[in-house]
Design an enzyme around this catalytic site. Structure first.
Site, PDB file in Angstrom:
ATOM      1  N   LEU A 188     -59.871 -15.393 -14.450  1.00  0.00           N
ATOM      2  CA  LEU A 188     -60.343 -14.850 -13.270  1.00  0.00           C
ATOM      3  C   LEU A 188     -62.425 -15.654 -13.556  1.00  0.00           C
ATOM      4  CD1 LEU A 188     -61.262 -13.041 -11.281  1.00  0.00           C
ATOM      5  CD2 LEU A 188     -62.029 -11.464 -13.130  1.00  0.00           C
ATOM      6  N   HIS A 197     -76.976   3.200 -13.692  1.00  0.00           N
ATOM      7  CA  HIS A 197     -76.883   1.525 -14.013  1.00  0.00           C
ATOM      8  C   HIS A 197     -76.533   1.678 -15.500  1.00  0.00           C
ATOM      9  CE1 HIS A 197     -79.753   0.567 -10.439  1.00  0.00           C
ATOM     10  NE2 HIS A 197     -80.553   1.423 -11.193  1.00  0.00           N
ATOM     11  N   ASP A 204     -73.279  -0.484  -5.345  1.00  0.00           N
ATOM     12  CA  ASP A 204     -74.147   0.917  -5.317  1.00  0.00           C
ATOM     13  C   ASP A 204     -73.997   2.082  -4.901  1.00  0.00           C
ATOM     14  OD1 ASP A 204     -76.645   1.479  -3.269  1.00  0.00           O
ATOM     15  OD2 ASP A 204     -74.983   1.380  -1.150  1.00  0.00           O
TER      16      ASP A 204
HETATM   17  C1  FPP Z   1     -78.055  -0.327  -6.749  1.00  0.00           C
HETATM   18  O1  FPP Z   1     -77.551   1.111  -7.275  1.00  0.00           O
HETATM   19  C2  FPP Z   1     -77.050  -1.939  -7.976  1.00  0.00           C
HETATM   20  C3  FPP Z   1     -77.785  -1.570  -8.948  1.00  0.00           C
HETATM   21  C4  FPP Z   1     -79.014  -2.198  -7.494  1.00  0.00           C
HETATM   22  C5  FPP Z   1     -77.620  -2.760  -9.907  1.00  0.00           C
HETATM   23  C6  FPP Z   1     -76.113  -2.967 -10.457  1.00  0.00           C
HETATM   24  C7  FPP Z   1     -76.196  -3.220 -11.647  1.00  0.00           C
HETATM   25  C8  FPP Z   1     -75.671  -2.210 -12.357  1.00  0.00           C
HETATM   26  C9  FPP Z   1     -73.714  -2.191 -11.932  1.00  0.00           C
HETATM   27  C10 FPP Z   1     -75.863  -2.665 -14.198  1.00  0.00           C
HETATM   28  C11 FPP Z   1     -75.723  -3.726 -14.729  1.00  0.00           C
HETATM   29  C12 FPP Z   1     -75.182  -4.571 -14.218  1.00  0.00           C
HETATM   30  C13 FPP Z   1     -74.106  -5.888 -15.096  1.00  0.00           C
HETATM   31  C14 FPP Z   1     -73.200  -6.704 -14.571  1.00  0.00           C
HETATM   32  C15 FPP Z   1     -73.964  -5.429 -16.566  1.00  0.00           C
HETATM   33  P1  FPP Z   1     -78.702   1.438  -7.243  1.00  0.00           P
HETATM   34  O2  FPP Z   1     -79.566   2.232  -7.912  1.00  0.00           O
HETATM   35  O3  FPP Z   1     -80.194   0.752  -5.267  1.00  0.00           O
HETATM   36  O4  FPP Z   1     -77.890   2.674  -5.965  1.00  0.00           O
HETATM   37  P2  FPP Z   1     -79.294   3.748  -5.190  1.00  0.00           P
HETATM   38  O5  FPP Z   1     -78.998   3.341  -3.640  1.00  0.00           O
HETATM   39  O6  FPP Z   1     -78.238   5.408  -5.277  1.00  0.00           O
HETATM   40  O7  FPP Z   1     -80.597   4.628  -5.651  1.00  0.00           O
END
Ligand code: FPP
Length: 246
Positions: free
Chosen positions: A137, A43, A26
Site C-alpha cells: 500500500l 487530533h 475532518d
Molecule cells: C481536521 O479536523 C483535522 C486536521 C486539521 C488534522 C488531521 C490530523 C490528524 C488526524 C492527526 C495527525 C495525523 C497523522 C497522519 C498522524 P478539525 O480540527 O478541522 O476538526 P473540526 O472541524 O471539528 O474543528
C-alpha cells in the site's frame, strides 16, 4: 453498439475495490469539544483512526491511500495547536515506521514539505526512505498541502520548461500537467471519503478529484473505524462510474 456479453465482461472488469482512496479527515476539534477536551485530544484520537484506516485499506486490497493531514491553511491555527499537530506527526512516524516496514506500507508525502519544522521534516524523510521498497500500500500524507499551490507549482515548472525551449504550447495536455503535479505517477483517486458531514473539497487534490466518487459520512474522524471504511468501500462498489459518458 457493444454486444451484451462484452458489456457484462466490461462490468466484471471494472474493479469493485477502489485502487486509490483519498480521505479528508475532518471533525477532530468537534469530537474533543463535545467531550469537554482540548482540541489536541481530538487530533490525538484522530492519529489512532489513521492507523485503523491504513490497516483496513491494506487488508481490503486498496493500493493507494492519500490522507489530508495538514493543509496550507492550517498554519493559521493557534500556535499551540499547530505545534501539537507537528508533535503528533513526529510521534506517529517514530511509532509506526517499523510497523509500516513489516506490513509492506510505503510512505510518501506531498505538499510544501520545506515548511515543516526541521525535526518533523527529518523524521518524515527517514520514514520515506526506510519504507521506499514496500509494495502493499502506498500511504501518502498531504502536509502543508494546497491543491491550488500544487497547480501553481506545476504551471511554474511548465513555464520554465517552455522558456528553456523544452516544450511547445501544443505539448501542454492534461497528461503533461498531471505529470508535473506532486502526485505524478499515482492514479487519480477513485474514492474520496470525507468525515463529519461537511460537503466541501477544502483545496484537496483539486485536479485529481475530477472524476472521483465521493462518500460523506456524519462520523467525526476520531470515531471513524474499519467498519466505517468498509461501509465506504461497499458504497463505492455500487457506484456506476460514467466519466461524463452515458
Ligand atoms: C481536521 O479536523 C483535522 C486536521 C486539521 C488534522 C488531521 C490530523 C490528524 C488526524 C492527526 C495527525 C495525523 C497523522 C497522519 C498522524 P478539525 O480540527 O478541522 O476538526 P473540526 O472541524 O471539528 O474543528
Amino acid at each position: 453498439m457493444i454486444a451484451a456479453p462484452l458489456q457484462s465482461a466490461i462490468a466484471a472488469a471494472q474493479p469493485t475495490v477502489p485502487r486509490h482512496v483519498a480521505v479528508i479527515m475532518d471533525g477532530n476539534g468537534r469530537w474533543a469539544q463535545s467531550r469537554g477536551l482540548p482540541r489536541i485530544k481530538g487530533h490525538e484520537q484522530g492519529s489512532k483512526a489513521v492507523g485503523e484506516c491504513v490497516e483496513g485499506c491494506r487488508d481490503a486490497g486498496v493500493e493507494y491511500l492519500t490522507l489530508y493531514a495538514f493543509s496550507s491553511e492550517n498554519w493559521k491555527r493557534p500556535a499551540a495547536e499547530v505545534q501539537g499537530l507537528m508533535l503528533l506527526l513526529e510521534r506517529f512516524l517514530d511509532q509506526k515506521t517499523n510497523e509500516m516496514i513489516e506490513k509492506g506500507v510505503q510512505l510518501r508525502a506531498i505538499g510544501r514539505l520545506e515548511d515543516l519544522p526541521r525535526p518533523c521534516h527529518d523524521r518524515l524523510r527517514r520514514a520515506i526512505d526506510a519504507t521506499a521498497a514496500n509494495d502493499k500500500l502506498v500511504l501518502t500524507l498531504a502536509l502543508s498541502y494546497s491543491g491550488r499551490s500544487e497547480i501553481v507549482d506545476a504551471v511554474r515548472e511548465l513555464v520554465r520548461a517552455a522558456r528553456a525551449g523544452e516544450i511547445a504550447e501544443s505539448d501542454v495536455t492534461p497528461d503533461l500537467i498531471a505529470a508535473h503535479l506532486y502526485t505524478r505517477g499515482v492514479p487519480d483517486p477513485d474514492l474520496l471519503i470525507r468525515t463529519s458531514g461537511e460537503l466541501r473539497l477544502s483545496n484537496f487534490l483539486l485536479w485529481q478529484l475530477s472524476y472521483t466518487e465521493i462518500h460523506v459520512t456524519q462520523k467525526l474522524w476520531p470515531e471513524f473505524t474499519k467498519a466505517d471504511l468498509l461501509a465506504a468501500l461497499d458504497d463505492y462498489s455500487k457506484r456506476h462510474r460514467r466519466y461524463g459518458g452515458v
